[in-house]
Design a protein around this motif. Structure first.
Motif, short mmCIF file in Angstrom:
data_model
loop_
_atom_site.label_atom_id
_atom_site.label_comp_id
_atom_site.label_asym_id
_atom_site.label_seq_id
_atom_site.Cartn_x
_atom_site.Cartn_y
_atom_site.Cartn_z
N ALA A 140 0.84 -1.20 0.00
CA ALA A 140 0.00 0.00 0.00
C ALA A 140 0.87 1.24 0.00
O ALA A 140 1.76 1.38 0.85
CB ALA A 140 -0.92 0.01 1.21
N LEU A 141 0.63 2.13 -0.96
CA LEU A 141 1.22 3.47 -0.96
C LEU A 141 0.15 4.42 -0.43
O LEU A 141 -0.91 4.55 -1.03
CB LEU A 141 1.64 3.88 -2.37
N LEU A 156 10.13 3.60 -6.22
CA LEU A 156 10.17 3.63 -4.75
C LEU A 156 11.35 2.79 -4.25
O LEU A 156 11.68 1.76 -4.84
CB LEU A 156 8.87 3.08 -4.16
N PRO A 157 12.00 3.21 -3.17
CA PRO A 157 13.16 2.45 -2.65
C PRO A 157 12.73 1.10 -2.08
O PRO A 157 11.76 1.00 -1.34
CB PRO A 157 13.70 3.36 -1.54
N HIS A 158 13.50 0.05 -2.43
CA HIS A 158 13.24 -1.28 -1.89
C HIS A 158 14.52 -2.10 -1.92
O HIS A 158 15.56 -1.64 -2.44
CB HIS A 158 12.12 -1.99 -2.67
N ASP A 166 1.81 -9.74 -8.24
CA ASP A 166 2.12 -8.91 -9.41
C ASP A 166 3.51 -8.28 -9.28
O ASP A 166 4.27 -8.21 -10.25
CB ASP A 166 1.08 -7.81 -9.57
N VAL A 167 3.83 -7.82 -8.07
CA VAL A 167 5.14 -7.21 -7.84
C VAL A 167 6.26 -8.24 -8.02
O VAL A 167 7.26 -7.99 -8.69
CB VAL A 167 5.20 -6.59 -6.43
N ALA A 192 5.33 1.78 -10.82
CA ALA A 192 5.49 2.91 -9.90
C ALA A 192 6.15 2.45 -8.60
O ALA A 192 7.00 3.15 -8.04
CB ALA A 192 4.13 3.56 -9.61
N PHE A 193 5.77 1.26 -8.13
CA PHE A 193 6.36 0.73 -6.89
C PHE A 193 7.80 0.27 -7.13
O PHE A 193 8.72 0.67 -6.40
CB PHE A 193 5.52 -0.45 -6.38
#
Length: 332
Positions: free
Chosen positions: A83-84, A207-209, A135-136, A202-203
């Motif tokens: 969740a963002l 975004l940092p991961h 999906d990710v 977008a994720f």
């Protein structure tokens, strides 16, 4: 799914729903078909006032939340993904395990929704973009051209100006304004997959991961087309009974050429790659599902001999499948 007056809105994987609630029992009844039983506590002065517009497009979910009173939610079945959350006004308190985390207005937060046991929304307004864990993982495996060896973990708080937040905000706006009730099914289905791809991108790319550094590493060159085709086929059909001949046919090369290509570019064999993808699939289900046994999950991913499965699983992850399942239980 149901609209404001109970009207069903369902176009395959495209749904739109408006929640307007002033009673905890009413809201729990609306949410139950989506996420099981929900424990709800009202906010200021024991009152509840919630307005939430929710859109599901091809998998991702966009929520616009406005509540003058605030409320607390505990879900029986948490969303299986990330969740963002954009906090425009108000504040958010979450409980993850034994720890509480608090964010105030202006913050942008990325959370693994499976680990959040409590969501306390203060009076305010919020936006939330949710994408599925599967999906990710599938997109990341494709980008890396390799199975994942650990779960994807995002940095909790990110800059409102980051690329991922800007793109996530744009995706939510598109979902909320263009995919409501009345959208023709054919037009919607033609674009739902694209919306999902942009949301997941977008994720992963904004975004940092914990895999970000690997995505930035420049490989000496992309794998040949037949290897990429084989990898895509393996990920799409990992649960099916497929052979090295099936993979070679899809890739358009001989079995020998496929084996040489995997050895050269992946330092493994096609079937060893398939086994690793299956093991990762088993581990992901064990970590994020409460409703199936270890044996059922293993069989679902093509492991017919459970004794041998337990052995190769332990070799891959350093623990037995039953130990992975206990990790899931302790997280709840």
């Amino acid at each position: 799914m149901f609209g404001e007056k109970g009207e069903m809105v369902d176009v395959a994987q495209i749904n739109a729903e408006l929640f307007i609630a002033s009673d905890t029992h009413e809201l729990a009844a609306q949410l139950r078909p989506l996420c099981g039983d929900v424990a709800i506590k009202p906010g200021l002065n024991g009152q509840l006032d919630l307005h939430m517009a929710s859109s599901l497009v091809g998998g991702p979910i966009a929520n616009q939340i406005r509540t003058p009173t605030g409320l607390e939610l505990r879900f029986e079945r948490p969303f299986d993904g990330y969740a963002l959350v954009l906090l425009h006004e108000g504040g958010l308190r979450t409980r993850i395990g034994q720890q509480e985390h608090v964010w105030s207005a202006g913050a942008c937060v990325v959370l693994d929704a499976t680990k959040v046991s409590e969501w306390q929304w203060h009076a305010g307004s919020y936006e939330m973009l949710l994408v599925g864990m599967g999906d990710v993982a599938q997109r990341l495996s494709s980008l890396l051209e390799a199975p994942l060896t650990r779960s994807v973990m995002f940095q909790a708080e990110v800059s409102p100006e980051s690329e991922g937040v800007r793109l996530g905000r744009a995706v939510m706006h598109l979902m909320q304004t263009c995919f409501g009730p009345g959208v023709p099914g054919s037009a919607a289905m033609a674009t739902a997959a694209s919306i999902r791809d942009v949301a997941v991108g977008a994720f992963l790319e904004g975004l940092p991961h914990n895999y970000a550094d690997r995505l930035l590493v420049k490989a000496p060159g992309p794998s040949p087309r037949h290897i990429r085709s084989a990898i895509e086929y393996i990920h799409a059909h990992a649960r099916d009974s497929i052979s090295v001949e099936d993979i070679a046919n899809v890739a358009g090369v001989s079995v020998r050429a496929l084996q040489v290509g995997f050895a050269t570019f992946k330092s493994t064999t096609p079937m060893a790659y398939l086994k690793r993808v299956r093991l990762e699939g088993v581990r992901n289900e064990l970590l994020h599902s409460d409703y199936v046994s270890v044996a059922d999950v293993a069989m679902h991913w093509g492991f017919k001999h459970l004794g041998m499965f337990a052995k190769v699983y332990r070799e891959a992850f350093g623990e037995l499948p039953s130990q992975t399942r206990r990790i899931r239980i302790t997280r709840r």
